[in-house]
Scaffold this active site. Structure first.
Site, PDB file in Angstrom:
ATOM      1  N   SER A   1       5.770  -5.557  -1.152  1.00  0.00           N
ATOM      2  CA  SER A   1       5.798  -4.145  -1.576  1.00  0.00           C
ATOM      3  C   SER A   1       6.153  -3.215  -0.399  1.00  0.00           C
ATOM      4  CB  SER A   1       4.455  -3.803  -2.224  1.00  0.00           C
ATOM      5  OG  SER A   1       4.521  -2.593  -2.928  1.00  0.00           O
ATOM      6  N   ALA A   2       5.238  -2.378   0.079  1.00  0.00           N
ATOM      7  CA  ALA A   2       5.547  -1.475   1.205  1.00  0.00           C
ATOM      8  C   ALA A   2       6.029  -2.261   2.429  1.00  0.00           C
ATOM      9  CB  ALA A   2       4.319  -0.645   1.572  1.00  0.00           C
TER      10      ALA A   2
ATOM     11  N   GLY B  26       0.867  -1.180   0.000  1.00  0.00           N
ATOM     12  CA  GLY B  26       0.000   0.000   0.000  1.00  0.00           C
ATOM     13  C   GLY B  26       0.897   1.220   0.000  1.00  0.00           C
TER      14      GLY B  26
END
Lengths: 231, 231
Positions: free
Chosen positions: A122-123, A90
């Protein structure tokens, strides 16, 4: 013993959430019944509940229950008691801000270093690095610091993209941005392409998945790291 | 009277630095002999001197001399005495950090509001907005704040790119990122495509150039603003 899996992305084009990772996660989480999910990065502004539900549906396929950290009255306790932890993707700034706001950064680092299995996408992979200074995300919120967990000795650039030689767009390429990072920082950066992931077993750090990764070190020419090779 | 020109990019594909803007700048800077250039965003890590030289070469074509703010012993004095100001592109975090470090943000805002003509390209346009929370840049340095000049009542997203329907890449689109910004911020955002620019004459804010711009307001469907139309 540290046990970490950091993926560039949760989802590959045309696939369902975590689909390509599930066979690996099935092995990675052997012996784990319940996963504590940290939904703070809220992709597309999704709610903590909705995000946790998506994650729970994916992990149900490999028989692992999921509990959202946001459901704990005392999230410190949630981190401490977690069998295993997953930090989803996110917005990295939002994620880090919330972790600092709830004073969770240090306790999360402590648990991961003590051996609680950690999955990031990801994040969630970004924050495993030394800082979030090589995230691609928009700085939609001002966090107290760009320092992150530092449970690996480099920074990550997830969703790494090679320069597009056909592009007529004048925005900086990913490579230029990382070069600019190295004008002011010495931490190495791994550009991790979608589908690739990094596993850590104590000090053994291995690149996995179908692609090579692009490695950037300050003052050096970037190079490709072969899948299967050790950091 | 405020006099501002904010361009999405300094350079169009295949063209030389500022080439497409020079005819507009020739008019915009009527009566100006010397431009004070702020080189702090350092694109690709270029030095203040080298960057200022590039800018001076471009402005020589329209008979305007350029002095780099970094050459002043007292940059406050440099801002105060500037006939006109140009803030060039590069890394927005680096730019903002340097402006705060030298305590120039407020004095720059003061001069622009008092009527010193201000030209921004890319990062230099970004900082004219309320905050830098909609920059595309990598957060390579931690600035004391994300707040910027706020000499226009919105944020900018320079080098705006439409979602690519053929892409198989799973990183967030620009539109998704700006949507995430609006989950936590109410400032409107203008997605400014390369080649377009915004002019401000006191309170008259006009979109110029070949493209429409994409306007994002919190809680509303994004829409296209026609070139020539007033904000």
């Amino acid at each position: 013993m540290k046990k970490i899996l950091l993926a560039s992305t949760s989802t590959l084009f045309g696939e369902s959430y975590l689909a390509y990772l599930l066979p690996h996660l099935n092995k990675f989480f052997t012996g784990i019944d319940k996963l504590t999910f940290i939904p703070y990065a809220r992709p597309g502004g999704t709610s903590h509940d909705a995000y946790t539900k998506t994650v729970a549906q994916a992990f149900a396929q490999i028989g692992i229950k999921v509990v959202g950290l946001h459901t704990y009255t005392d999230p410190q306790e949630g981190i401490k008691k977690a069998e295993a932890i997953f930090v989803g993707g996110g917005n990295t700034f939002l994620l880090v801000n919330q972790l600092y706001k709830l004073d969770l950064m240090q306790s999360l680092k402590y648990q991961v270093e003590k051996g609680t299995p950690y999955l990031g996408t990801s994040a969630g992979s970004n924050i495993a690095g030394v800082s979030i200074k090589t995230t691609n995300d928009m700085p939609i919120i001002y966090p107290p610091s760009f320092d992150s967990l530092g449970v690996v000795p480099f920074n990550l650039n997830p969703h790494y993209l090679d320069p597009d030689p056909t592009s007529h767009h004048n925005g900086e390429t990913r490579e230029t941005r990382i070069f600019e990072f190295h004008c002011f920082n010495s931490t190495p950066v791994i550009g991790l392409r979608e589908g690739s992931f990094i596993t850590v077993q104590e000090d053994r750090i291995v690149l996995q998945g179908p692609h090579t990764a692009r490695v950037f070190k300050a003052g050096e020419t970037p190079f490709e790291m072969e899948t299967g090779s050790i950091w």
